[in-house]
Design an enzyme around this catalytic site. Structure first.
Site, PDB file in Angstrom:
ATOM      1  N   TYR A 143       0.822  -1.211   0.000  1.00 49.05           N
ATOM      2  CA  TYR A 143       0.000   0.000   0.000  1.00 49.05           C
ATOM      3  C   TYR A 143       0.858   1.265   0.000  1.00 49.05           C
ATOM      4  O   TYR A 143       0.388   2.341  -0.366  1.00 49.05           O
ATOM      5  CB  TYR A 143      -0.956   0.033   1.201  1.00 49.05           C
ATOM      6  CG  TYR A 143      -2.070  -0.997   1.144  1.00 49.05           C
ATOM      7  CD1 TYR A 143      -2.069  -2.002   0.191  1.00 49.05           C
ATOM      8  CD2 TYR A 143      -3.124  -0.958   2.039  1.00 49.05           C
ATOM      9  CE1 TYR A 143      -3.072  -2.950   0.136  1.00 49.05           C
ATOM     10  CE2 TYR A 143      -4.140  -1.905   1.997  1.00 49.05           C
ATOM     11  CZ  TYR A 143      -4.107  -2.901   1.045  1.00 49.05           C
ATOM     12  OH  TYR A 143      -5.109  -3.838   1.002  1.00 49.05           O
ATOM     13  N   LYS A 190       2.787 -15.491   2.722  1.00 46.46           N
ATOM     14  CA  LYS A 190       2.750 -16.291   1.501  1.00 46.46           C
ATOM     15  C   LYS A 190       4.195 -16.665   1.184  1.00 46.46           C
ATOM     16  O   LYS A 190       4.739 -16.310   0.130  1.00 46.46           O
ATOM     17  CB  LYS A 190       2.076 -15.477   0.377  1.00 46.46           C
ATOM     18  CG  LYS A 190       1.731 -16.284  -0.853  1.00 46.46           C
ATOM     19  CD  LYS A 190       0.564 -17.243  -0.670  1.00 46.46           C
ATOM     20  CE  LYS A 190       0.344 -18.083  -1.915  1.00 46.46           C
ATOM     21  NZ  LYS A 190      -0.651 -19.152  -1.723  1.00 46.46           N
ATOM     22  N   ASP A 223      -3.781 -17.980   2.184  1.00 43.25           N
ATOM     23  CA  ASP A 223      -4.974 -18.626   1.615  1.00 43.25           C
ATOM     24  C   ASP A 223      -5.555 -19.634   2.608  1.00 43.25           C
ATOM     25  O   ASP A 223      -6.768 -19.708   2.818  1.00 43.25           O
ATOM     26  CB  ASP A 223      -4.663 -19.273   0.251  1.00 43.25           C
ATOM     27  CG  ASP A 223      -3.374 -20.079   0.225  1.00 43.25           C
ATOM     28  OD1 ASP A 223      -2.597 -20.038   1.207  1.00 43.25           O
ATOM     29  OD2 ASP A 223      -3.131 -20.761  -0.791  1.00 43.25           O
ATOM     30  N   ASP A 247      -5.468  -6.303   5.871  1.00 43.10           N
ATOM     31  CA  ASP A 247      -6.661  -5.586   5.407  1.00 43.10           C
ATOM     32  C   ASP A 247      -7.759  -6.604   5.068  1.00 43.10           C
ATOM     33  O   ASP A 247      -8.907  -6.488   5.502  1.00 43.10           O
ATOM     34  CB  ASP A 247      -6.278  -4.765   4.164  1.00 43.10           C
ATOM     35  CG  ASP A 247      -7.393  -3.870   3.681  1.00 43.10           C
ATOM     36  OD1 ASP A 247      -8.311  -3.577   4.469  1.00 43.10           O
ATOM     37  OD2 ASP A 247      -7.354  -3.460   2.499  1.00 43.10           O
ATOM     38  N   ASP A 251     -11.252  -7.860   7.547  1.00 39.79           N
ATOM     39  CA  ASP A 251     -12.657  -7.779   7.108  1.00 39.79           C
ATOM     40  C   ASP A 251     -13.335  -9.137   7.272  1.00 39.79           C
ATOM     41  O   ASP A 251     -14.481  -9.226   7.720  1.00 39.79           O
ATOM     42  CB  ASP A 251     -12.748  -7.358   5.634  1.00 39.79           C
ATOM     43  CG  ASP A 251     -12.911  -5.851   5.473  1.00 39.79           C
ATOM     44  OD1 ASP A 251     -12.416  -5.113   6.348  1.00 39.79           O
ATOM     45  OD2 ASP A 251     -13.538  -5.417   4.491  1.00 39.79           O
TER      46      ASP A 251
HETATM   47  C1  IPM Z   1      -9.126  -0.261   6.159  1.00 40.90           C
HETATM   48  C2  IPM Z   1      -9.563   0.283   4.833  1.00 40.90           C
HETATM   49  C3  IPM Z   1      -8.421   1.074   4.240  1.00 40.90           C
HETATM   50  C4  IPM Z   1      -7.228   0.174   4.137  1.00 40.90           C
HETATM   51  C5  IPM Z   1      -8.723   1.705   2.881  1.00 40.90           C
HETATM   52  C6  IPM Z   1      -9.947   2.584   2.944  1.00 40.90           C
HETATM   53  C7  IPM Z   1      -7.539   2.431   2.310  1.00 40.90           C
HETATM   54  O1  IPM Z   1      -9.957  -0.746   4.011  1.00 40.90           O
HETATM   55  O2  IPM Z   1      -8.862   0.538   7.080  1.00 40.90           O
HETATM   56  O3  IPM Z   1      -9.032  -1.475   6.294  1.00 40.90           O
HETATM   57  O4  IPM Z   1      -7.133  -0.619   3.226  1.00 40.90           O
HETATM   58  O5  IPM Z   1      -6.361   0.224   5.013  1.00 40.90           O
HETATM   59 MG    MG Z   2      -9.977  -2.626   4.923  1.00 43.51          MG
END
Ligand code: IPM
Ligand code: MG
Length: 358
Positions: A143, A190, A223, A247, A251
């Site tokens: 990133y 990975k 994975d 990231d 989620d």
């Molecule tokens: C998070 C979000 C951010 C990230 C995005 C919005 C850049 O998805 O805080 O997880 O990827 O870090």
């Molecule tokens: Mg995120």
């Protein structure tokens, strides 16, 4: 204790949920005899509309000057057409992380006992409950590596750099966190493909052997980790991983708790300074309707008290108050069952405040 908290509520439901968390922090200050000053600033689309910049200098300076930062959420369809580097996510979030040096992202995912049936996983998979912590490296990797598009537009490149010190400092965060939990770190990578992953393995293993021999360490490919999170999530205690994998996995981890409106996060610097935010977004679809769940932000405020201010009794009080209101059946629409009476954002905030007064 006398502290200044920069409050950047942002967009969508941000102002509504942050408002409730600030009330909770004020209540904590009153109850435990602290002096908290709140420095409110615009960020994200709201700041773009006012000043043409999602992260105005004044906001960044206020965050840098504060003892901690409380963030709501940024972004929304209104600003989706802005060019990449100007968008709220990149300009506000990623720049704040980098400028403030917030390399360690803590994302706890747990199922509250009163909300056990919210998880989409089968009860036999959830078992005794789910309580894991994703420790995500936040200021390195792909990133923040070089992003280039070839002059002819026909190829592109994103670099994923990591150095030994960057890996060591986030690994320390994970090992230290594990010691306060079940003393088990799973490093997710990975390493069958990526050179950065091989470096992560070497550094993490060496650090564990030298300084954290009491902590159990294992390694897992990303994975497989994605699969194990839905197959056997209770095998995890602390997941240590690089920026992009963290990231994605955080989620996924949030969804297996069934209630993204409940999950807080901390982004920390080595000296304890941090920025705190719910892991959910700005939810423009429900903004302004007073139905957003403020608990993730209130729990983020509890993390702020614990991690940056070192006020663990105060943090415990807030977390217990949240557990108690849930146990008594308080629900915002996102966590209510169909037909169940739901509270508004401010009613849920008020329930937590009342619990803190008991
Ligand atoms: C998070 C979000 C951010 C990230 C995005 C919005 C850049 O998805 O805080 O997880 O990827 O870090
Ligand atoms: Mg995120």
């Amino acid at each position: 204790m006398k502290k200044t908290i920069a409050v950047i509520a942002g967009d969508g439901i941000g102002p509504e949920i942050v408002g409730e968390a600030v009330k909770v922090l004020k209540k904590v200050a009153e109850k435990f005899g602290h002096d908290f000053t709140f420095d409110e600033k615009l960020v994200g689309g709201a700041a773009y509309d006012a000043f043409g910049d999602c992260l105005p200098d004044d906001t960044l300076a206020a965050c840098k000057g504060a003892d901690a930062v409380l963030l709501g959420a940024v972004g929304g369809p209104k600003w989706d057409a802005l060019p990449g580097p100007k968008r709220p996510e990149k300009r506000a979030l990623l720049t704040l992380r980098k400028e403030l040096g917030l390399f360690a992202n803590l994302r706890p995912a747990k199922v509250w006992s009163a909300l056990k049936d919210a998880s989409p996983l089968r009860p036999d998979i959830i078992g005794e409950g789910l309580d894991l912590l994703v420790v995500r490296e936040l200021t390195g990797g792909v990133y923040f590596g070089e992003h280039v598009r070839a002059a002819d537009g026909q190829s592109a490149l994103d670099k994923m750099p990591y150095s030994v010190p960057e890996i060591e400092r986030i690994a320390r965060t994970a090992f230290a966190a594990a010691r306060t939990r079940r003393s088990h770190v799973t490093c997710v990578d990975k390493a069958n493909v990526l050179e950065t992953s091989r470096l992560w393995r070497e550094v993490v293993q060496r650090l564990r052997d030298a300084e954290y021999a009491d902590v159990e360490l294992d390694f897992m490919y990303v994975d497989n980790a994605a699969m194990q999170l839905v197959r056997a999530p209770s095998r995890f205690d602390v997941i240590l991983t690089e920026n992009m994998f963290g990231d994605i996995l955080s989620d996924e981890a949030s969804q297996i708790t069934g209630s993204i409106g409940m999950l807080p996060s901390a982004s920390l610097r080595a000296d304890g300074f941090g920025m705190y935010e719910p892991i959910h977004g700005s939810a423009p679809d429900i903004a302004g309707r007073g139905i957003a769940n403020p608990l993730a932000t209130i729990l983020s405020a509890a993390m702020l008290l614990r991690h940056t201010f070192g006020l663990s009794a105060e943090a415990d009080a807030v977390e217990s108050a949240v557990g108690a209101v849930l146990a008594r059946g308080a629900r915002t629409p996102d966590i209510a069952k169909s037909g169940e009476k739901a509270l508004s954002t401010t009613e849920m905030g008020a329930a937590v405040l009342a619990e803190l007064d008991r």
